[in-house]
Scaffold this active site. Sequence first.
Site, PDB file in Angstrom:
ATOM      1  N   LYS A  84       0.757  -1.114   0.069  1.00 17.79           N
ATOM      2  CA  LYS A  84       0.022  -0.225   0.123  1.00 17.79           C
ATOM      3  C   LYS A  84       0.671   1.303  -0.113  1.00 17.79           C
ATOM      4  CE  LYS A  84      -3.927   2.145   2.615  1.00 17.79           C
ATOM      5  NZ  LYS A  84      -4.916   1.992   3.682  1.00 17.79           N
ATOM      6  N   SER A 159      -9.769   2.190   2.802  1.00 13.52           N
ATOM      7  CA  SER A 159      -8.870   2.882   2.158  1.00 13.52           C
ATOM      8  C   SER A 159      -7.809   1.928   1.452  1.00 13.52           C
ATOM      9  CB  SER A 159      -8.370   3.865   2.881  1.00 13.52           C
ATOM     10  OG  SER A 159      -7.167   3.101   3.792  1.00 13.52           O
ATOM     11  N   SER A 183      -9.995  -0.140   7.173  1.00  9.11           N
ATOM     12  CA  SER A 183      -9.296  -0.017   5.941  1.00  9.11           C
ATOM     13  C   SER A 183      -8.488  -1.262   5.150  1.00  9.11           C
ATOM     14  CB  SER A 183      -8.215   0.969   5.936  1.00  9.11           C
ATOM     15  OG  SER A 183      -8.721   2.216   5.878  1.00  9.11           O
TER      16      SER A 183
END
Lengths: 492, 98
Positions: A84, A159, A183
Amino acid sequence: MSNPKEHLYQKTAFDLVSGFKNKQWKAAEIAESFLNRALDTNKKLNSFICIPHESILDHATLLDEKRNSNEDLGSLACSPIAIKDILCTSGISTTCGSKILQNFTPYYDATVVEKLKDKDALIFGKTNLDEFAMGSSNENSFFGPVRNPWNLDCVAGGSSGGSAAAVAGQQCAASLGSDTGGSIRLPASFCGVVGVKPSYGRVSRFGLIAFASSLDQVGVFTKDVRDSALLLRIISGQDSKDSTSSSNFVPHFLDSLSIKKKWRIGLPKEYFQQGLDSEVRQALSQSISLLGKNKFEIEEVSLPHSDLSIAAYYLIATGEASSNLSRFDGVRYGYRASNPKNLNDLYKRTRSDGFGYEVKRRIMLGTFALSSGYYDAYYKKASQVRTLIIQDFQKAFEKVDLLLTPTAPFTAFKIGEKTKDPIQMYLTDIYTTAVNLAGLPALSMPCGFDSKKLPIGLQLIAPRFEEERMFQMAHYLEKEFHVQNSKHHIVL
Amino acid sequence: MKFDIQTVERIAELSRLEFDAQEKEILLQDLSKILHYVEKLEAVDVEKIQPTYNIIESECFFREDQISVHLSNDSLFKNAPEVQEHFVQVPQMIASHE
Protein backbone atom coordinates in the site's frame (compact mmCIF):
# COMPACT_ATOMS: atom_id res chain seq x y z
CA MET A 1 0.03 -32.34 -10.67
CA SER A 2 -0.69 -28.74 -11.41
CA ASN A 3 -3.33 -27.83 -13.93
CA PRO A 4 -1.50 -27.04 -17.21
CA LYS A 5 -4.00 -24.27 -18.01
CA GLU A 6 -3.36 -22.54 -14.76
CA HIS A 7 -1.24 -19.40 -14.95
CA LEU A 8 1.47 -18.66 -12.43
CA TYR A 9 -0.29 -15.43 -11.49
CA GLN A 10 -3.24 -17.46 -10.19
CA LYS A 11 -1.12 -19.15 -7.54
CA THR A 12 -0.87 -18.35 -3.87
CA ALA A 13 2.31 -17.08 -2.23
CA PHE A 14 2.73 -20.44 -0.47
CA ASP A 15 2.60 -22.39 -3.74
CA LEU A 16 4.87 -19.94 -5.55
CA VAL A 17 7.50 -20.20 -2.84
CA SER A 18 7.51 -24.00 -2.85
CA GLY A 19 7.43 -24.16 -6.67
CA PHE A 20 10.34 -21.75 -6.89
CA LYS A 21 12.37 -23.53 -4.24
CA ASN A 22 11.70 -26.92 -5.92
CA LYS A 23 12.91 -25.51 -9.23
CA GLN A 24 9.51 -25.96 -10.81
CA TRP A 25 9.62 -22.37 -12.06
CA LYS A 26 12.26 -19.72 -12.40
CA ALA A 27 11.92 -16.39 -10.64
CA ALA A 28 12.00 -14.72 -14.04
CA GLU A 29 8.96 -16.74 -15.15
CA ILE A 30 7.03 -15.85 -12.02
CA ALA A 31 7.91 -12.16 -12.30
CA GLU A 32 7.00 -12.06 -15.96
CA SER A 33 3.67 -13.80 -15.45
CA PHE A 34 2.61 -11.35 -12.74
CA LEU A 35 4.03 -8.32 -14.54
CA ASN A 36 2.14 -9.11 -17.74
CA ARG A 37 -1.03 -9.67 -15.79
CA ALA A 38 -0.64 -6.52 -13.68
CA LEU A 39 0.30 -4.21 -16.55
CA ASP A 40 -2.47 -5.63 -18.69
CA THR A 41 -5.24 -5.25 -16.10
CA ASN A 42 -4.15 -2.09 -14.32
CA LYS A 43 -5.84 0.13 -16.92
CA LYS A 44 -9.14 -1.39 -15.80
CA LEU A 45 -8.57 -1.61 -12.07
CA ASN A 46 -6.27 1.35 -11.35
CA SER A 47 -5.07 -0.63 -8.37
CA PHE A 48 -1.39 0.29 -8.73
CA ILE A 49 0.11 3.76 -8.53
CA CYS A 50 3.55 2.44 -9.41
CA ILE A 51 4.88 -0.86 -10.79
CA PRO A 52 8.70 -0.70 -10.83
CA HIS A 53 8.95 -3.05 -13.81
CA GLU A 54 12.72 -3.07 -14.18
CA SER A 55 13.62 -3.44 -10.53
CA ILE A 56 11.19 -6.38 -10.25
CA LEU A 57 12.89 -8.14 -13.18
CA ASP A 58 16.35 -7.33 -11.76
CA HIS A 59 15.34 -8.74 -8.40
CA ALA A 60 14.00 -11.90 -10.08
CA THR A 61 17.35 -12.36 -11.84
CA LEU A 62 19.13 -12.08 -8.49
CA LEU A 63 16.78 -14.65 -6.96
CA ASP A 64 17.44 -17.08 -9.80
CA GLU A 65 21.17 -16.63 -9.26
CA LYS A 66 20.76 -17.13 -5.55
CA ARG A 67 18.87 -20.35 -6.11
CA ASN A 68 21.31 -21.61 -8.74
CA SER A 69 24.20 -21.12 -6.35
CA ASN A 70 22.27 -23.05 -3.68
CA GLU A 71 22.12 -20.16 -1.25
CA ASP A 72 19.45 -20.25 1.44
CA LEU A 73 16.15 -18.83 0.23
CA GLY A 74 13.74 -16.94 2.44
CA SER A 75 10.25 -18.17 3.32
CA LEU A 76 8.68 -15.75 0.81
CA ALA A 77 11.17 -16.40 -1.97
CA CYS A 78 9.85 -14.97 -5.20
CA SER A 79 6.32 -14.25 -4.08
CA PRO A 80 5.18 -10.97 -5.62
CA ILE A 81 3.84 -8.80 -2.82
CA ALA A 82 2.38 -5.34 -3.42
CA ILE A 83 2.64 -2.58 -0.85
CA LYS A 84 0.00 0.00 0.00
CA ASP A 85 1.43 3.35 -1.03
CA ILE A 86 1.38 4.65 2.54
CA LEU A 87 4.31 2.43 3.56
CA CYS A 88 7.77 3.82 2.89
CA THR A 89 9.82 2.01 0.27
CA SER A 90 13.43 2.97 -0.19
CA GLY A 91 13.98 4.40 -3.66
CA ILE A 92 10.34 3.89 -4.73
CA SER A 93 7.96 6.83 -4.56
CA THR A 94 5.50 6.82 -1.65
CA THR A 95 2.58 9.14 -2.37
CA CYS A 96 -0.18 8.30 0.15
CA GLY A 97 -2.49 8.82 -2.84
CA SER A 98 -1.94 12.55 -2.41
CA LYS A 99 -0.74 15.41 -4.55
CA ILE A 100 1.20 16.69 -1.56
CA LEU A 101 3.53 13.63 -1.67
CA GLN A 102 3.40 13.08 -5.42
CA ASN A 103 7.17 13.42 -5.75
CA PHE A 104 8.26 11.98 -2.42
CA THR A 105 10.78 9.13 -2.50
CA PRO A 106 11.77 7.77 0.92
CA TYR A 107 15.38 6.85 1.62
CA TYR A 108 14.41 4.00 3.96
CA ASP A 109 12.05 1.04 4.07
CA ALA A 110 9.20 0.61 6.51
CA THR A 111 10.07 -2.20 8.93
CA VAL A 112 7.42 -4.45 7.36
CA VAL A 113 8.90 -3.91 3.89
CA GLU A 114 12.37 -4.66 5.22
CA LYS A 115 11.05 -7.89 6.73
CA LEU A 116 9.48 -8.98 3.42
CA LYS A 117 12.75 -8.25 1.61
CA ASP A 118 14.69 -10.25 4.19
CA LYS A 119 12.53 -13.24 3.28
CA ASP A 120 13.21 -12.73 -0.45
CA ALA A 121 9.74 -11.50 -1.41
CA LEU A 122 9.46 -9.64 -4.72
CA ILE A 123 8.32 -6.13 -3.83
CA PHE A 124 5.74 -5.71 -6.53
CA GLY A 125 4.90 -2.03 -6.62
CA LYS A 126 2.75 0.40 -4.72
CA THR A 127 -1.00 0.17 -4.55
CA ASN A 128 -3.61 2.89 -4.79
CA LEU A 129 -5.49 4.06 -1.70
CA ASP A 130 -7.76 6.75 -0.39
CA GLU A 131 -5.62 9.82 0.20
CA PHE A 132 -3.76 9.30 3.51
CA ALA A 133 -5.97 6.22 4.04
CA MET A 134 -9.01 8.43 4.61
CA GLY A 135 -12.00 6.81 2.99
CA SER A 136 -14.17 3.72 2.75
CA SER A 137 -14.44 3.40 -1.03
CA ASN A 138 -11.06 4.33 -2.53
CA GLU A 139 -12.70 7.24 -4.36
CA ASN A 140 -10.55 9.84 -2.56
CA SER A 141 -7.24 9.13 -4.30
CA PHE A 142 -5.40 11.83 -6.23
CA PHE A 143 -4.71 9.04 -8.74
CA GLY A 144 -8.38 8.22 -9.32
CA PRO A 145 -10.68 5.53 -7.91
CA VAL A 146 -9.81 1.83 -7.76
CA ARG A 147 -12.34 -0.37 -9.52
CA ASN A 148 -13.70 -3.61 -8.16
CA PRO A 149 -12.45 -6.64 -10.12
CA TRP A 150 -15.88 -8.32 -9.73
CA ASN A 151 -17.69 -5.37 -11.28
CA LEU A 152 -15.75 -2.47 -12.72
CA ASP A 153 -18.61 -0.03 -12.03
CA CYS A 154 -18.33 -0.72 -8.30
CA VAL A 155 -15.90 0.55 -5.69
CA ALA A 156 -13.17 -1.72 -4.36
CA GLY A 157 -13.71 -0.44 -0.83
CA GLY A 158 -11.24 1.64 1.12
CA SER A 159 -8.92 2.74 2.10
CA SER A 160 -6.62 -0.12 1.00
CA GLY A 161 -8.69 -0.61 -2.18
CA GLY A 162 -5.68 -1.04 -4.45
CA SER A 163 -4.14 -3.75 -2.25
CA ALA A 164 -7.44 -5.67 -2.17
CA ALA A 165 -8.20 -5.30 -5.89
CA ALA A 166 -4.63 -6.29 -6.83
CA VAL A 167 -4.94 -9.59 -4.95
CA ALA A 168 -8.50 -10.27 -6.18
CA GLY A 169 -7.47 -9.36 -9.73
CA GLN A 170 -4.45 -11.72 -9.48
CA GLN A 171 -1.99 -8.93 -10.17
CA CYS A 172 0.15 -10.01 -7.21
CA ALA A 173 0.19 -12.99 -4.88
CA ALA A 174 -0.47 -10.95 -1.74
CA SER A 175 -0.28 -7.38 -0.49
CA LEU A 176 0.14 -5.21 2.57
CA GLY A 177 -2.42 -2.68 3.69
CA SER A 178 -3.16 -0.59 6.74
CA ASP A 179 -6.31 -0.58 8.84
CA THR A 180 -7.33 2.40 10.98
CA GLY A 181 -11.10 1.85 11.04
CA GLY A 182 -11.65 -1.02 8.62
CA SER A 183 -9.35 -0.11 5.76
CA ILE A 184 -8.16 -3.70 5.26
CA ARG A 185 -11.29 -5.65 6.16
CA LEU A 186 -13.76 -3.56 4.19
CA PRO A 187 -11.96 -3.75 0.81
CA ALA A 188 -11.20 -7.43 1.51
CA SER A 189 -14.94 -7.95 1.94
CA PHE A 190 -15.85 -5.98 -1.21
CA CYS A 191 -13.20 -7.71 -3.34
CA GLY A 192 -13.65 -11.26 -2.00
CA VAL A 193 -10.19 -11.84 -0.53
CA VAL A 194 -8.82 -12.55 2.95
CA GLY A 195 -7.83 -9.39 4.85
CA VAL A 196 -6.24 -9.37 8.30
CA LYS A 197 -5.99 -6.51 10.76
CA PRO A 198 -3.69 -7.69 13.57
CA SER A 199 -3.83 -6.68 17.25
CA TYR A 200 -2.62 -3.15 17.89
CA GLY A 201 1.09 -3.52 18.66
CA ARG A 202 1.52 -6.82 16.81
CA VAL A 203 3.17 -5.22 13.77
CA SER A 204 5.63 -2.33 13.66
CA ARG A 205 4.27 0.97 12.37
CA PHE A 206 7.73 2.33 11.59
CA GLY A 207 7.60 3.68 8.03
CA LEU A 208 3.80 3.63 7.93
CA ILE A 209 2.89 7.25 7.28
CA ALA A 210 0.65 8.03 10.23
CA PHE A 211 -3.07 8.72 9.99
CA ALA A 212 -4.32 8.01 13.54
CA SER A 213 -1.46 6.62 15.61
CA SER A 214 -3.50 4.94 18.35
CA LEU A 215 -5.57 3.04 15.76
CA ASP A 216 -3.32 2.39 12.72
CA GLN A 217 -2.06 -1.12 12.16
CA VAL A 218 -0.40 -2.80 9.16
CA GLY A 219 -1.92 -6.05 7.91
CA VAL A 220 -2.18 -8.37 4.93
CA PHE A 221 -4.36 -9.27 1.95
CA THR A 222 -4.12 -12.77 0.53
CA LYS A 223 -5.97 -15.23 -1.67
CA ASP A 224 -6.43 -17.68 1.19
CA VAL A 225 -6.06 -18.04 4.97
CA ARG A 226 -2.86 -20.06 4.72
CA ASP A 227 -1.07 -17.18 2.99
CA SER A 228 -2.34 -14.73 5.62
CA ALA A 229 -0.94 -16.95 8.37
CA LEU A 230 2.38 -17.18 6.51
CA LEU A 231 2.68 -13.44 5.93
CA LEU A 232 1.46 -12.16 9.26
CA ARG A 233 4.07 -14.09 11.20
CA ILE A 234 6.81 -12.61 9.03
CA ILE A 235 5.76 -8.98 9.49
CA SER A 236 4.98 -9.32 13.23
CA GLY A 237 7.19 -8.66 16.23
CA GLN A 238 8.66 -5.94 18.37
CA ASP A 239 10.64 -3.22 16.65
CA SER A 240 13.00 -0.86 18.44
CA LYS A 241 11.85 1.83 16.01
CA ASP A 242 8.21 1.68 17.16
CA SER A 243 7.65 2.07 20.89
CA THR A 244 4.06 0.82 20.54
CA SER A 245 5.10 -2.50 19.04
CA SER A 246 4.61 -5.39 21.43
CA SER A 247 7.08 -7.91 22.81
CA ASN A 248 4.28 -10.47 22.93
CA PHE A 249 5.20 -13.91 21.61
CA VAL A 250 4.42 -14.37 17.91
CA PRO A 251 3.06 -17.88 17.32
CA HIS A 252 3.83 -19.86 14.19
CA PHE A 253 0.38 -19.26 12.71
CA LEU A 254 0.98 -21.45 9.68
CA ASP A 255 1.95 -24.53 11.69
CA SER A 256 -1.04 -24.18 13.97
CA LEU A 257 -3.78 -23.76 11.37
CA SER A 258 -5.66 -26.95 12.16
CA ILE A 259 -8.41 -26.29 14.64
CA LYS A 260 -7.39 -27.20 18.20
CA LYS A 261 -10.77 -27.04 19.86
CA LYS A 262 -14.36 -26.16 19.12
CA TRP A 263 -14.07 -22.46 19.74
CA ARG A 264 -17.16 -20.88 21.25
CA ILE A 265 -18.58 -18.38 18.77
CA GLY A 266 -20.35 -15.20 19.85
CA LEU A 267 -22.79 -13.34 17.65
CA PRO A 268 -23.03 -9.70 18.77
CA LYS A 269 -26.72 -8.93 18.37
CA GLU A 270 -26.03 -5.26 17.56
CA TYR A 271 -24.23 -6.37 14.39
CA PHE A 272 -27.28 -8.14 13.00
CA GLN A 273 -29.86 -5.40 13.39
CA GLN A 274 -31.54 -2.94 11.05
CA GLY A 275 -29.42 -1.71 8.17
CA LEU A 276 -27.93 -5.11 7.35
CA ASP A 277 -28.62 -6.08 3.75
CA SER A 278 -30.88 -9.15 3.52
CA GLU A 279 -28.55 -11.09 1.24
CA VAL A 280 -25.58 -10.42 3.51
CA ARG A 281 -27.70 -11.53 6.46
CA GLN A 282 -28.66 -14.71 4.64
CA ALA A 283 -25.06 -15.60 3.78
CA LEU A 284 -24.05 -15.05 7.41
CA SER A 285 -26.97 -17.18 8.62
CA GLN A 286 -25.85 -20.01 6.37
CA SER A 287 -22.32 -19.82 7.77
CA ILE A 288 -23.65 -19.80 11.31
CA SER A 289 -25.95 -22.77 10.77
CA LEU A 290 -23.07 -24.63 9.15
CA LEU A 291 -21.05 -24.14 12.33
CA GLY A 292 -24.05 -25.19 14.40
CA LYS A 293 -24.36 -28.41 12.41
CA ASN A 294 -20.68 -29.08 13.07
CA LYS A 295 -21.28 -28.81 16.81
CA PHE A 296 -19.71 -25.43 17.47
CA GLU A 297 -21.19 -23.68 20.47
CA ILE A 298 -22.88 -20.52 19.26
CA GLU A 299 -24.17 -17.86 21.56
CA GLU A 300 -25.73 -14.44 21.16
CA VAL A 301 -23.73 -11.74 22.97
CA SER A 302 -24.18 -8.01 23.35
CA LEU A 303 -21.81 -5.12 22.66
CA PRO A 304 -24.16 -2.41 23.95
CA HIS A 305 -22.06 0.59 22.88
CA SER A 306 -21.66 -0.50 19.25
CA ASP A 307 -23.94 2.24 18.03
CA LEU A 308 -21.47 4.85 19.33
CA SER A 309 -18.37 3.47 17.66
CA ILE A 310 -18.57 5.50 14.42
CA ALA A 311 -19.05 8.76 16.33
CA ALA A 312 -16.19 8.03 18.74
CA TYR A 313 -13.99 6.77 15.94
CA TYR A 314 -14.38 9.83 13.71
CA LEU A 315 -13.57 12.22 16.56
CA ILE A 316 -10.50 10.28 17.72
CA ALA A 317 -9.20 9.43 14.24
CA THR A 318 -9.59 12.95 12.90
CA GLY A 319 -8.14 14.48 16.06
CA GLU A 320 -5.01 12.36 15.72
CA ALA A 321 -4.91 12.97 11.96
CA SER A 322 -5.07 16.74 12.33
CA SER A 323 -1.93 16.54 14.44
CA ASN A 324 -0.12 13.92 12.32
CA LEU A 325 -0.78 15.74 9.07
CA SER A 326 0.59 19.04 10.34
CA ARG A 327 4.03 17.84 9.17
CA PHE A 328 2.98 18.37 5.55
CA ASP A 329 3.79 22.02 5.25
CA GLY A 330 5.85 22.27 2.05
CA VAL A 331 9.13 22.85 3.87
CA ARG A 332 11.13 19.62 4.08
CA TYR A 333 9.46 17.33 1.53
CA GLY A 334 6.59 17.02 -0.88
CA TYR A 335 4.67 19.61 -2.83
CA ARG A 336 5.34 23.31 -2.24
CA ALA A 337 3.10 26.14 -3.45
CA SER A 338 4.90 28.62 -5.73
CA ASN A 339 5.71 32.25 -4.93
CA PRO A 340 4.63 32.35 -1.29
CA LYS A 341 4.32 35.80 0.27
CA ASN A 342 5.60 34.59 3.63
CA LEU A 343 5.95 31.40 5.66
CA ASN A 344 2.32 31.29 6.77
CA ASP A 345 1.20 31.77 3.17
CA LEU A 346 3.53 28.91 2.15
CA TYR A 347 1.96 26.57 4.72
CA LYS A 348 -1.61 27.51 3.87
CA ARG A 349 -1.38 27.40 0.11
CA THR A 350 0.78 24.24 0.07
CA ARG A 351 -1.72 22.43 2.26
CA SER A 352 -4.81 23.83 0.53
CA ASP A 353 -3.52 22.90 -2.96
CA GLY A 354 -1.82 19.69 -1.85
CA PHE A 355 -4.59 17.95 0.12
CA GLY A 356 -7.86 16.72 -1.37
CA TYR A 357 -11.25 17.65 0.03
CA GLU A 358 -11.85 14.64 2.32
CA VAL A 359 -8.45 15.07 3.97
CA LYS A 360 -9.10 18.77 4.53
CA ARG A 361 -12.54 18.05 5.94
CA ARG A 362 -11.05 15.57 8.41
CA ILE A 363 -8.24 17.93 9.42
CA MET A 364 -10.92 20.57 10.07
CA LEU A 365 -13.07 18.19 12.12
CA GLY A 366 -10.07 16.94 14.10
CA THR A 367 -8.73 20.42 14.75
CA PHE A 368 -12.16 21.43 16.00
CA ALA A 369 -12.45 18.34 18.26
CA LEU A 370 -9.06 19.17 19.81
CA SER A 371 -9.51 22.92 20.02
CA SER A 372 -9.72 24.87 23.24
CA GLY A 373 -13.23 24.85 24.69
CA TYR A 374 -14.30 21.78 22.70
CA TYR A 375 -11.67 19.22 23.69
CA ASP A 376 -13.62 17.87 26.68
CA ALA A 377 -16.92 17.66 24.83
CA TYR A 378 -15.50 15.92 21.77
CA TYR A 379 -12.06 14.32 21.93
CA LYS A 380 -12.09 13.43 25.62
CA LYS A 381 -15.69 12.28 25.55
CA ALA A 382 -14.97 10.07 22.55
CA SER A 383 -11.96 8.61 24.39
CA GLN A 384 -14.17 7.79 27.38
CA VAL A 385 -16.70 6.11 25.11
CA ARG A 386 -13.73 4.20 23.70
CA THR A 387 -13.18 2.74 27.18
CA LEU A 388 -16.81 1.59 27.26
CA ILE A 389 -16.40 -0.07 23.86
CA ILE A 390 -13.28 -1.88 25.10
CA GLN A 391 -15.18 -3.07 28.20
CA ASP A 392 -18.01 -4.39 25.99
CA PHE A 393 -15.54 -6.64 24.18
CA GLN A 394 -13.90 -7.76 27.42
CA LYS A 395 -17.27 -8.86 28.79
CA ALA A 396 -18.18 -10.67 25.57
CA PHE A 397 -14.86 -12.54 25.55
CA GLU A 398 -15.56 -13.83 29.06
CA LYS A 399 -18.30 -15.93 27.46
CA VAL A 400 -16.99 -16.75 24.00
CA ASP A 401 -13.65 -17.27 22.23
CA LEU A 402 -14.37 -15.47 18.99
CA LEU A 403 -16.95 -13.10 17.57
CA LEU A 404 -18.49 -13.64 14.16
CA THR A 405 -20.10 -10.71 12.33
CA PRO A 406 -20.66 -9.35 8.85
CA THR A 407 -17.67 -7.23 7.72
CA ALA A 408 -19.89 -4.63 6.06
CA PRO A 409 -23.64 -4.02 6.02
CA PHE A 410 -23.73 -4.46 2.22
CA THR A 411 -21.63 -5.56 -0.74
CA ALA A 412 -19.65 -3.19 -3.01
CA PHE A 413 -21.66 -0.17 -4.12
CA LYS A 414 -21.49 1.81 -7.34
CA ILE A 415 -18.74 4.39 -7.83
CA GLY A 416 -20.19 7.79 -6.94
CA GLU A 417 -23.15 6.34 -5.03
CA LYS A 418 -22.17 7.57 -1.56
CA THR A 419 -19.80 10.47 -2.21
CA LYS A 420 -22.41 13.18 -1.58
CA ASP A 421 -23.23 12.29 2.00
CA PRO A 422 -20.34 11.94 4.49
CA ILE A 423 -22.46 10.16 7.11
CA GLN A 424 -23.68 7.50 4.67
CA MET A 425 -20.08 6.91 3.61
CA TYR A 426 -18.81 6.76 7.21
CA LEU A 427 -21.52 4.24 8.14
CA THR A 428 -19.95 1.77 5.70
CA ASP A 429 -17.48 1.13 8.54
CA ILE A 430 -20.16 0.42 11.14
CA TYR A 431 -18.95 -3.14 11.86
CA THR A 432 -15.21 -2.46 11.66
CA THR A 433 -14.26 0.65 13.66
CA ALA A 434 -14.94 -0.72 17.16
CA VAL A 435 -12.21 -3.32 16.60
CA ASN A 436 -9.63 -0.56 16.06
CA LEU A 437 -10.83 1.39 19.07
CA ALA A 438 -10.29 -1.74 21.17
CA GLY A 439 -7.00 -2.72 19.48
CA LEU A 440 -8.28 -6.21 18.63
CA PRO A 441 -7.29 -8.52 15.79
CA ALA A 442 -9.93 -9.20 13.13
CA LEU A 443 -10.13 -10.86 9.77
CA SER A 444 -12.48 -10.63 6.81
CA MET A 445 -12.99 -13.58 4.50
CA PRO A 446 -15.41 -14.27 1.66
CA CYS A 447 -18.41 -16.36 2.72
CA GLY A 448 -20.59 -16.22 -0.40
CA PHE A 449 -21.98 -14.00 -3.14
CA ASP A 450 -25.08 -11.88 -3.53
CA SER A 451 -27.42 -11.94 -6.53
CA LYS A 452 -25.28 -9.26 -8.22
CA LYS A 453 -22.38 -11.75 -8.08
CA LEU A 454 -20.51 -9.55 -5.61
CA PRO A 455 -18.61 -11.15 -2.74
CA ILE A 456 -19.93 -11.05 0.84
CA GLY A 457 -17.49 -10.73 3.73
CA LEU A 458 -17.56 -12.45 7.12
CA GLN A 459 -15.59 -10.95 9.99
CA LEU A 460 -13.97 -12.86 12.84
CA ILE A 461 -12.84 -10.87 15.87
CA ALA A 462 -10.52 -12.31 18.53
CA PRO A 463 -9.23 -11.08 21.90
CA ARG A 464 -5.95 -9.17 21.79
CA PHE A 465 -2.99 -11.21 20.55
CA GLU A 466 -5.21 -14.25 19.88
CA GLU A 467 -4.75 -14.20 16.11
CA GLU A 468 -3.96 -17.92 16.25
CA ARG A 469 -7.53 -19.00 17.02
CA MET A 470 -8.86 -16.51 14.46
CA PHE A 471 -6.74 -18.13 11.74
CA GLN A 472 -7.80 -21.62 12.85
CA MET A 473 -11.47 -20.73 12.63
CA ALA A 474 -11.00 -18.95 9.29
CA HIS A 475 -9.08 -21.90 7.88
CA TYR A 476 -11.85 -24.25 8.96
CA LEU A 477 -14.55 -22.05 7.43
CA GLU A 478 -12.59 -21.60 4.22
CA LYS A 479 -12.58 -25.33 3.61
CA GLU A 480 -16.32 -25.44 4.17
CA PHE A 481 -16.96 -22.46 1.85
CA HIS A 482 -14.73 -23.70 -0.90
CA VAL A 483 -17.35 -25.32 -3.14
CA GLN A 484 -19.82 -22.51 -2.79
CA ASN A 485 -17.29 -19.79 -3.68
CA SER A 486 -15.67 -21.56 -6.60
CA LYS A 487 -18.82 -21.06 -8.70
CA HIS A 488 -17.85 -17.49 -9.57
CA HIS A 489 -14.80 -16.18 -11.37
CA ILE A 490 -13.34 -12.80 -12.17
CA VAL A 491 -13.09 -11.94 -15.85
CA LEU A 492 -10.84 -9.01 -16.61
CA MET B 1 -23.43 24.56 20.06
CA LYS B 2 -23.09 27.27 17.42
CA PHE B 3 -21.14 26.14 14.38
CA ASP B 4 -21.09 28.92 11.80
CA ILE B 5 -18.94 30.41 9.04
CA GLN B 6 -16.83 32.25 11.65
CA THR B 7 -16.07 28.89 13.31
CA VAL B 8 -15.13 27.41 9.94
CA GLU B 9 -12.76 30.36 9.39
CA ARG B 10 -11.23 30.06 12.84
CA ILE B 11 -10.64 26.31 12.48
CA ALA B 12 -9.23 26.84 8.96
CA GLU B 13 -6.71 29.31 10.39
CA LEU B 14 -5.70 26.84 13.12
CA SER B 15 -5.37 24.10 10.48
CA ARG B 16 -3.32 26.32 8.14
CA LEU B 17 -5.85 25.80 5.37
CA GLU B 18 -7.67 28.33 3.23
CA PHE B 19 -11.01 28.05 1.46
CA ASP B 20 -13.04 30.26 -0.89
CA ALA B 21 -16.59 31.33 0.00
CA GLN B 22 -18.21 28.38 -1.75
CA GLU B 23 -15.90 25.82 -0.11
CA LYS B 24 -16.59 27.35 3.30
CA GLU B 25 -20.30 26.97 2.71
CA ILE B 26 -19.90 23.27 1.78
CA LEU B 27 -17.64 22.69 4.78
CA LEU B 28 -20.16 24.36 7.05
CA GLN B 29 -22.88 22.02 5.83
CA ASP B 30 -20.73 18.88 5.97
CA LEU B 31 -19.20 19.57 9.37
CA SER B 32 -22.56 20.56 10.84
CA LYS B 33 -23.99 17.27 9.63
CA ILE B 34 -21.07 15.29 11.11
CA LEU B 35 -21.19 17.18 14.42
CA HIS B 36 -24.92 16.60 14.59
CA TYR B 37 -24.26 12.88 14.13
CA VAL B 38 -21.58 12.71 16.85
CA GLU B 39 -23.88 14.51 19.28
CA LYS B 40 -25.25 11.05 20.12
CA LEU B 41 -22.24 10.75 22.46
CA GLU B 42 -23.73 13.48 24.65
CA ALA B 43 -26.38 11.13 26.01
CA VAL B 44 -23.79 8.70 27.42
CA ASP B 45 -22.88 9.00 31.08
CA VAL B 46 -19.09 8.79 31.24
CA GLU B 47 -18.50 10.67 34.46
CA LYS B 48 -16.67 7.82 36.17
CA ILE B 49 -15.04 6.46 33.02
CA GLN B 50 -11.33 6.98 32.36
CA PRO B 51 -10.53 7.97 28.78
CA THR B 52 -8.44 5.59 26.65
CA TYR B 53 -5.86 7.50 24.65
CA ASN B 54 -3.76 4.51 23.78
CA ILE B 55 -4.28 0.79 23.84
CA ILE B 56 -0.80 -0.29 24.91
CA GLU B 57 -0.36 -1.24 28.55
CA SER B 58 3.39 -1.61 28.63
CA GLU B 59 5.94 1.00 29.58
CA CYS B 60 8.13 2.52 26.92
CA PHE B 61 11.05 0.25 26.20
CA PHE B 62 14.62 1.34 25.60
CA ARG B 63 17.08 0.30 22.98
CA GLU B 64 20.83 0.37 22.93
CA ASP B 65 22.15 3.77 21.96
CA GLN B 66 24.04 2.63 18.92
CA ILE B 67 24.52 4.13 15.50
CA SER B 68 22.58 1.92 13.09
CA VAL B 69 21.86 3.42 9.68
CA HIS B 70 24.03 6.13 8.28
CA LEU B 71 22.08 8.67 6.26
CA SER B 72 23.98 11.03 4.09
CA ASN B 73 23.08 14.71 4.03
CA ASP B 74 22.38 14.36 0.33
CA SER B 75 19.75 11.67 0.85
CA LEU B 76 18.09 13.71 3.58
CA PHE B 77 17.83 16.79 1.40
CA LYS B 78 16.76 14.97 -1.73
CA ASN B 79 13.06 15.41 -1.02
CA ALA B 80 13.21 19.05 0.05
CA PRO B 81 11.51 21.32 -2.49
CA GLU B 82 14.10 24.11 -2.25
CA VAL B 83 17.62 23.66 -0.97
CA GLN B 84 20.62 25.92 -0.84
CA GLU B 85 23.82 24.13 0.06
CA HIS B 86 22.80 22.07 3.07
CA PHE B 87 19.92 24.27 4.12
CA VAL B 88 16.21 24.02 3.38
CA GLN B 89 15.05 27.31 1.92
CA VAL B 90 11.88 29.02 3.13
CA PRO B 91 10.43 32.49 2.54
CA GLN B 92 11.74 35.35 4.64
CA MET B 93 10.47 35.04 8.20
CA ILE B 94 11.58 38.30 9.76
CA ALA B 95 10.42 41.46 8.02
CA SER B 96 13.02 44.11 7.36
CA HIS B 97 12.29 47.66 8.57
CA GLU B 98 14.48 49.63 6.23
